[in-house]
Design a protein around this motif. Structure first.
Motif, PDB file in Angstrom:
ATOM      1  N   TRP A   1       0.826  -1.208   0.000  1.00  0.00           N
ATOM      2  CA  TRP A   1       0.000   0.000   0.000  1.00  0.00           C
ATOM      3  C   TRP A   1       0.858   1.255   0.000  1.00  0.00           C
ATOM      4  O   TRP A   1       0.583   2.219  -0.718  1.00  0.00           O
ATOM      5  CB  TRP A   1      -0.925  -0.023   1.213  1.00  0.00           C
TER       6      TRP A   1
ATOM      7  N   TRP B   1       2.180   1.793  -3.326  1.00  0.00           N
ATOM      8  CA  TRP B   1       1.113   2.320  -4.184  1.00  0.00           C
ATOM      9  C   TRP B   1       0.963   3.829  -4.002  1.00  0.00           C
ATOM     10  O   TRP B   1       0.793   4.568  -4.975  1.00  0.00           O
ATOM     11  CB  TRP B   1      -0.195   1.600  -3.858  1.00  0.00           C
TER      12      TRP B   1
ATOM     13  N   GLN C   1       3.232   5.707  -6.176  1.00  0.00           N
ATOM     14  CA  GLN C   1       3.168   5.342  -7.595  1.00  0.00           C
ATOM     15  C   GLN C   1       4.228   4.310  -7.956  1.00  0.00           C
ATOM     16  O   GLN C   1       4.790   4.333  -9.050  1.00  0.00           O
ATOM     17  CB  GLN C   1       3.327   6.593  -8.481  1.00  0.00           C
TER      18      GLN C   1
ATOM     19  N   TRP D   1       3.655   0.788  -7.208  1.00  0.00           N
ATOM     20  CA  TRP D   1       3.081  -0.553  -7.121  1.00  0.00           C
ATOM     21  C   TRP D   1       2.378  -0.910  -8.419  1.00  0.00           C
ATOM     22  O   TRP D   1       1.611  -0.097  -8.939  1.00  0.00           O
ATOM     23  CB  TRP D   1       2.091  -0.647  -5.957  1.00  0.00           C
TER      24      TRP D   1
ATOM     25  N   GLU E   1       0.254 -10.167  -8.149  1.00  0.00           N
ATOM     26  CA  GLU E   1       0.488  -9.136  -7.150  1.00  0.00           C
ATOM     27  C   GLU E   1       0.532  -9.695  -5.722  1.00  0.00           C
ATOM     28  O   GLU E   1       1.343  -9.230  -4.915  1.00  0.00           O
ATOM     29  CB  GLU E   1      -0.560  -8.031  -7.265  1.00  0.00           C
TER      30      GLU E   1
ATOM     31  N   GLU F   1      -6.677   9.028  -6.459  1.00  0.00           N
ATOM     32  CA  GLU F   1      -7.096   7.869  -7.244  1.00  0.00           C
ATOM     33  C   GLU F   1      -8.204   8.257  -8.217  1.00  0.00           C
ATOM     34  O   GLU F   1      -8.194   7.855  -9.386  1.00  0.00           O
ATOM     35  CB  GLU F   1      -7.567   6.769  -6.298  1.00  0.00           C
TER      36      GLU F   1
ATOM     37  N   PHE G   1      -6.088   0.446  -6.287  1.00  0.00           N
ATOM     38  CA  PHE G   1      -5.330  -0.536  -5.509  1.00  0.00           C
ATOM     39  C   PHE G   1      -6.235  -1.740  -5.255  1.00  0.00           C
ATOM     40  O   PHE G   1      -7.177  -1.671  -4.465  1.00  0.00           O
ATOM     41  CB  PHE G   1      -4.873   0.086  -4.187  1.00  0.00           C
TER      42      PHE G   1
END
Length: 207
Positions: free
Chosen positions: A94, A97, A100, A102, A110, A146, A154
């Motif tokens: 997380w 993510w 930027q 992930w 994944e 997002e 995600f």
């Protein structure tokens, strides 16, 4: 215990990184405190923390010799540790993510990539992208990013990560995989005493 020692280092580094990035982890890490030499993690403020370690060995009063020679797959309360490890792996993914980063490499696996905790942390700290997005200690800001398309959706679930870890241990139980690196080793607990973290020597820069 190399596994437990490794988890301790990972949680320590992750805590430092999230402080730097002003991020509040969805699954809170609770660092070692007085009388408790191991970190823990919890799903929410209302749930009991899951320790990132094993319970004391009642047959051996010496913490440094606890569970020596035992395989990880044969340890007590393994399900609790697997769940805690899954939450930790998800937290790291997380954080990647949010920066930027992930997944680290294009892949359909994944959940498997999330289990590479040390690799993922190295990817995070060595990236030039780290710190570009300011989060100001909020999670809500991320959903805005997002929705604006600055962050991809995600999709990783804790359950999928937990299934990967459980499957790996199941393979080891069947004898398909040699898990020598998962053995309990003598002396692991010694370095976790005191403040709960292994004291590392600073890296001397040259030149």
């Amino acid at each position: 215990m190399y596994v437990i020692l490794g988890l301790s280092h990972v949680t320590h580094l992750l805590t430092l990184l999230t402080d730097y990035l002003s991020l509040k982890l969805p699954y809170e890490i609770i660092p070692p405190s007085r009388g408790i030499s191991h970190p823990s993690i919890r799903k929410s403020q209302t749930t009991k923390p899951l320790p990132l370690t094993f319970p004391p060995d009642p047959s051996n009063p010496s913490p440094s010799k606890a569970w020596v020679g035992r395989k990880l797959k044969d340890m007590p309360q393994l399900d609790s540790l697997i769940e805690a490890m899954s939450l930790l792996a998800w937290d790291i993914a997380w954080v990647l993510w949010t920066q930027q980063l992930w997944p680290p490499i294009p892949t359909r696996e994944e959940p498997l990539e999330a289990c590479r905790l040390a690799r993922n942390l190295l990817h995070l700290v060595s990236s030039s992208k780290i710190g570009r997005i300011s989060h100001a200690s909020t999670i809500e800001f991320l959903s805005t990013q997002e929705s604006l398309g600055k962050l991809p959706q995600f999709m990783l679930s804790v359950k999928s990560v937990q299934e990967v870890i459980s499957a790996a241990l199941a393979e080891e139980k069947s004898g398909d995989v040699e898990g020598g690196g998962w053995d309990m080793v003598e002396g692991g607990e010694e370095v976790l005493r005191g403040d709960g973290w292994l004291k590392l020597n600073p890296i001397n820069s040259q030149g």
